[in-house]
Design a protein around this motif. Structure first.
Motif, PDB file in Angstrom:
ATOM      1  N   GLY A  84       0.803  -1.219   0.000  1.00 13.78           N
ATOM      2  CA  GLY A  84       0.000   0.000   0.000  1.00 13.78           C
ATOM      3  C   GLY A  84       0.832   1.263   0.000  1.00 13.78           C
ATOM      4  O   GLY A  84       0.432   2.281  -0.528  1.00 13.78           O
ATOM      5  N   SER A  85       2.025   1.228   0.599  1.00 21.10           N
ATOM      6  CA  SER A  85       2.838   2.425   0.725  1.00 21.10           C
ATOM      7  C   SER A  85       3.266   3.018  -0.622  1.00 21.10           C
ATOM      8  O   SER A  85       3.049   4.202  -0.863  1.00 21.10           O
ATOM      9  N   PRO A  86       3.860   2.233  -1.545  1.00 16.76           N
ATOM     10  CA  PRO A  86       4.199   2.795  -2.858  1.00 16.76           C
ATOM     11  C   PRO A  86       2.972   3.249  -3.627  1.00 16.76           C
ATOM     12  O   PRO A  86       3.019   4.257  -4.345  1.00 16.76           O
ATOM     13  N   LEU A  87       1.863   2.509  -3.463  1.00 19.92           N
ATOM     14  CA  LEU A  87       0.632   2.875  -4.161  1.00 19.92           C
ATOM     15  C   LEU A  87       0.102   4.210  -3.644  1.00 19.92           C
ATOM     16  O   LEU A  87      -0.329   5.063  -4.422  1.00 19.92           O
ATOM     17  N   GLN A 140       1.895   6.549  -2.321  1.00 20.57           N
ATOM     18  CA  GLN A 140       2.808   7.587  -2.805  1.00 20.57           C
ATOM     19  C   GLN A 140       2.508   7.944  -4.256  1.00 20.57           C
ATOM     20  O   GLN A 140       2.537   9.117  -4.645  1.00 20.57           O
ATOM     21  N   LEU A 141       2.219   6.913  -5.059  1.00 17.03           N
ATOM     22  CA  LEU A 141       1.873   7.144  -6.462  1.00 17.03           C
ATOM     23  C   LEU A 141       0.610   7.988  -6.570  1.00 17.03           C
ATOM     24  O   LEU A 141       0.542   8.926  -7.360  1.00 17.03           O
ATOM     25  N   LEU A 142      -0.386   7.653  -5.759  1.00 15.93           N
ATOM     26  CA  LEU A 142      -1.640   8.410  -5.775  1.00 15.93           C
ATOM     27  C   LEU A 142      -1.430   9.847  -5.291  1.00 15.93           C
ATOM     28  O   LEU A 142      -2.108  10.767  -5.740  1.00 15.93           O
ATOM     29  N   LEU A 143      -0.465  10.006  -4.362  1.00 16.22           N
ATOM     30  CA  LEU A 143      -0.153  11.343  -3.863  1.00 16.22           C
ATOM     31  C   LEU A 143       0.438  12.218  -4.965  1.00 16.22           C
ATOM     32  O   LEU A 143       0.130  13.403  -5.092  1.00 16.22           O
ATOM     33  N   PHE A 144       1.322  11.627  -5.803  1.00 17.08           N
ATOM     34  CA  PHE A 144       1.983  12.368  -6.884  1.00 17.08           C
ATOM     35  C   PHE A 144       1.096  12.541  -8.115  1.00 17.08           C
ATOM     36  O   PHE A 144       1.354  13.423  -8.933  1.00 17.08           O
ATOM     37  N   LEU A 145       0.092  11.705  -8.259  1.00 15.55           N
ATOM     38  CA  LEU A 145      -0.658  11.618  -9.521  1.00 15.55           C
ATOM     39  C   LEU A 145      -1.292  12.932  -9.983  1.00 15.55           C
ATOM     40  O   LEU A 145      -1.107  13.314 -11.146  1.00 15.55           O
ATOM     41  N   PRO A 146      -2.044  13.650  -9.147  1.00 19.97           N
ATOM     42  CA  PRO A 146      -2.701  14.875  -9.667  1.00 19.97           C
ATOM     43  C   PRO A 146      -1.729  15.908 -10.231  1.00 19.97           C
ATOM     44  O   PRO A 146      -1.897  16.390 -11.346  1.00 19.97           O
ATOM     45  N   GLY A 147      -0.669  16.243  -9.469  1.00 20.55           N
ATOM     46  CA  GLY A 147       0.293  17.236  -9.935  1.00 20.55           C
ATOM     47  C   GLY A 147       1.106  16.758 -11.123  1.00 20.55           C
ATOM     48  O   GLY A 147       1.384  17.530 -12.051  1.00 20.55           O
ATOM     49  N   ALA A 148       1.477  15.471 -11.106  1.00 16.13           N
ATOM     50  CA  ALA A 148       2.245  14.915 -12.224  1.00 16.13           C
ATOM     51  C   ALA A 148       1.396  14.880 -13.494  1.00 16.13           C
ATOM     52  O   ALA A 148       1.881  15.163 -14.588  1.00 16.13           O
ATOM     53  N   ALA A 149       0.127  14.506 -13.344  1.00 15.98           N
ATOM     54  CA  ALA A 149      -0.771  14.467 -14.500  1.00 15.98           C
ATOM     55  C   ALA A 149      -0.958  15.857 -15.089  1.00 15.98           C
ATOM     56  O   ALA A 149      -0.958  16.036 -16.313  1.00 15.98           O
ATOM     57  N   LEU A 150      -1.095  16.870 -14.236  1.00 18.84           N
ATOM     58  CA  LEU A 150      -1.226  18.253 -14.698  1.00 18.84           C
ATOM     59  C   LEU A 150       0.015  18.672 -15.482  1.00 18.84           C
ATOM     60  O   LEU A 150      -0.095  19.244 -16.576  1.00 18.84           O
ATOM     61  N   SER A 151       1.196  18.360 -14.940  1.00 17.68           N
ATOM     62  CA  SER A 151       2.454  18.711 -15.617  1.00 17.68           C
ATOM     63  C   SER A 151       2.566  18.016 -16.970  1.00 17.68           C
ATOM     64  O   SER A 151       3.010  18.613 -17.957  1.00 17.68           O
ATOM     65  N   CYS A 152       2.140  16.757 -17.037  1.00 14.15           N
ATOM     66  CA  CYS A 152       2.207  15.999 -18.295  1.00 14.15           C
ATOM     67  C   CYS A 152       1.241  16.550 -19.337  1.00 14.15           C
ATOM     68  O   CYS A 152       1.586  16.632 -20.523  1.00 14.15           O
ATOM     69  N   VAL A 153       0.041  16.947 -18.905  1.00 19.37           N
ATOM     70  CA  VAL A 153      -0.938  17.506 -19.841  1.00 19.37           C
ATOM     71  C   VAL A 153      -0.420  18.829 -20.412  1.00 19.37           C
ATOM     72  O   VAL A 153      -0.534  19.089 -21.624  1.00 19.37           O
ATOM     73  N   ILE A 154       0.170  19.670 -19.563  1.00 19.30           N
ATOM     74  CA  ILE A 154       0.744  20.932 -20.028  1.00 19.30           C
ATOM     75  C   ILE A 154       1.880  20.660 -21.007  1.00 19.30           C
ATOM     76  O   ILE A 154       2.009  21.326 -22.046  1.00 19.30           O
ATOM     77  N   ALA A 155       2.720  19.668 -20.691  1.00 23.80           N
ATOM     78  CA  ALA A 155       3.831  19.303 -21.582  1.00 23.80           C
ATOM     79  C   ALA A 155       3.318  18.831 -22.939  1.00 23.80           C
ATOM     80  O   ALA A 155       3.884  19.176 -23.983  1.00 23.80           O
ATOM     81  N   MET A 156       2.233  18.039 -22.938  1.00 22.68           N
ATOM     82  CA  MET A 156       1.654  17.564 -24.206  1.00 22.68           C
ATOM     83  C   MET A 156       1.080  18.712 -25.020  1.00 22.68           C
ATOM     84  O   MET A 156       1.227  18.755 -26.246  1.00 22.68           O
TER      85      MET A 156
END
Length: 338
Positions: free
Chosen positions: A5-8, A10-26
Motif C-alpha cells: 500500500g505504501s508505494p501505491l 505515494q503514487l496516488l499522492l503524486f498523480l494529480p500534480g504529475a498528470a497536470l504537468s504531463c498535460v501541459i507538456a503535451m
C-alpha cells in the motif's frame, strides 16, 4: 498489504500534480509541432498560467516531484546522445576552442554577475546555461545549487531568457556564417560552439547545408558532454551552502556527485562501447526530452509573471553579454587558428 500500500499511496499522492504537468507538456509539444517555436518555452508559459494550483494540497506533491526528480532523470538521459568517438573526431584544435569558450563564458558570468550585484550562484548558473546547453544546463546546475524561492525564480528567468536568445541566434548565426563566407566545417564550429540549445543548433546548422548541420551537431554534443564536469565542479563549490537549510540550520549531507550525473556518465560509457543500440539511443533521447518538457511545465506552475518581473533587467543583461561574448570568442578563434 501495508508494504504494497505504501508505494501505491505515494503514487496516488503524486498523480494529480504529475498528470497536470504531463498535460501541459503535451499541449506545449502539440503547439510546437503544429506551429513551430521552442517547445520548452511553450511548456514554461503554459505552466505559468496554472500557477494558482501550485499550492493546492492535491497538486503540490506531484508538481514538486516533476520539477526535481523527473528533471534530474531527463538530464541524466542526455548521455544517450554522446559517444567518445564523436568527441575524438573533432580534433584537438576544435576541442580546445570549445573548451576555452565554455570556460571563459562561465568566468564572464561570474565576474559580470558580481559587478551587477548578483550572487555567486546566479553568476555561475547563467554562465553555465549559456556555455553548455541552455535550459537543460540551467536546470542541471540549479539542482546542485542552494535552493530557495529566489533561486527558483532566477532559474526560471534564465530558462526564459536563454531560450529566447537561442531562438534568435538560430536565425541570426547562419546569416553571419554566410556573410563571413565560412566553409562548412568552420560554420559548424561557430554554430555548434555558440548556440545554446541542441534543437536550435540542429535547425541552424541544417539551414545552411547537410555537412554544416552534421559538424555543428557533433560540436554541440561535445559541449553537452562537458555538463558532467561542470555540475561536479559547481556541486563541490556550493556543497557547504547547499547543506544549510533556509533558516541556517544544518541538513543532511548530500552526495558530491548527484545520482543523475552517474546515469549520464554510464550512458556515455555504454554508448561509446557500442552497448546501446541506435533504436535505444533514440528512445532514451526522446524520453530525456519528454522529462525535461514535463519538468519545465512543473517549474512554470511554481512561478508567476509577477515573480519573473521581480528579477529585473540584470539577469537579461548578464545573459545577453555572455551570449555575445561566446559568439565573439569563437569567431575570433576561427580567424586566429593556424
Amino acid at each position: 498489504m501495508a508494504q504494497l500500500g505504501s508505494p501505491l499511496q505515494q503514487l496516488l499522492l503524486f498523480l494529480p500534480g504529475a498528470a497536470l504537468s504531463c498535460v501541459i507538456a503535451m499541449a506545449a509539444t502539440f503547439v510546437s509541432t503544429l506551429h513551430g517555436g521552442p517547445q520548452l518555452l511553450y511548456a514554461l508559459f503554459f505552466g505559468v498560467a496554472f500557477h494558482y494550483l501550485s499550492q493546492d494540497p492535491k497538486a503540490k506533491p506531484g508538481i514538486e516531484f516533476c520539477s526535481r526528480t523527473v528533471l534530474r532523470l531527463g538530464v541524466g538521459l542526455l548521455g544517450a546522445r554522446i559517444t567518445a568517438s564523436q568527441i575524438a573526431g573533432l580534433g584537438w584544435s576544435t576541442a580546445a576552442i570549445v573548451i576555452a569558450a565554455v570556460v571563459t563564458t562561465m568566468l564572464c558570468g561570474s565576474l559580470l554577475g558580481r559587478r551587477l550585484g548578483l550572487t555567486r550562484a546566479q553568476g555561475v548558473l547563467s554562465g553555465g546555461a549559456v556555455a553548455i546547453c541552455g535550459a537543460s544546463a540551467a536546470l542541471a546546475i540549479s539542482s546542485v545549487l542552494p535552493r530557495n524561492k529566489e533561486s527558483e525564480r532566477f532559474t526560471l528567468m534564465v530558462v526564459v531568457t536563454v531560450t529566447v536568445l537561442s531562438t534568435l541566434a538560430m536565425v541570426a548565426y547562419p546569416l553571419i556564417a554566410k556573410v563571413l563566407h565560412l566553409p562548412p566545417e568552420l560554420a559548424g564550429l561557430f554554430i555548434g560552439g555558440t548556440i545554446h540549445d541542441v534543437a536550435q543548433v540542429v535547425g541552424a546548422g541544417y539551414m545552411l547545408n547537410h555537412e554544416t548541420g552534421d559538424y555543428a551537431t557533433i560540436v554541440k554534443l561535445f559541449r553537452v558532454s562537458m555538463l558532467a564536469v561542470v555540475v561536479v565542479m559547481v556541486s563541490s563549490m556550493f556543497k557547504k551552502e547547499r547543506e544549510q537549510s533556509e533558516d541556517g540550520t544544518a541538513v543532511a549531507k548530500q552526495a558530491l556527485v548527484p545520482w543523475f550525473l552517474w546515469v549520464f556518465v554510464a550512458l556515455v560509457a555504454l554508448n561509446s562501447m557500442g552497448g546501446v543500440p541506435v533504436v535505444v539511443q533514440q528512445g532514451l533521447s526522446d524520453v530525456s526530452r519528454i522529462c525535461l518538457v514535463v519538468a519545465i511545465a512543473a517549474l512554470g506552475i511554481k512561478t508567476s509573471f509577477r515573480q519573473l518581473a521581480r528579477a529585473g533587467w540584470k539577469p537579461f543583461t548578464l545573459l545577453l553579454v555572455e551570449t555575445l561574448w561566446m559568439a565573439a570568442f569563437v569567431l575570433a578563434a576561427i580567424y586566429l587558428r593556424p
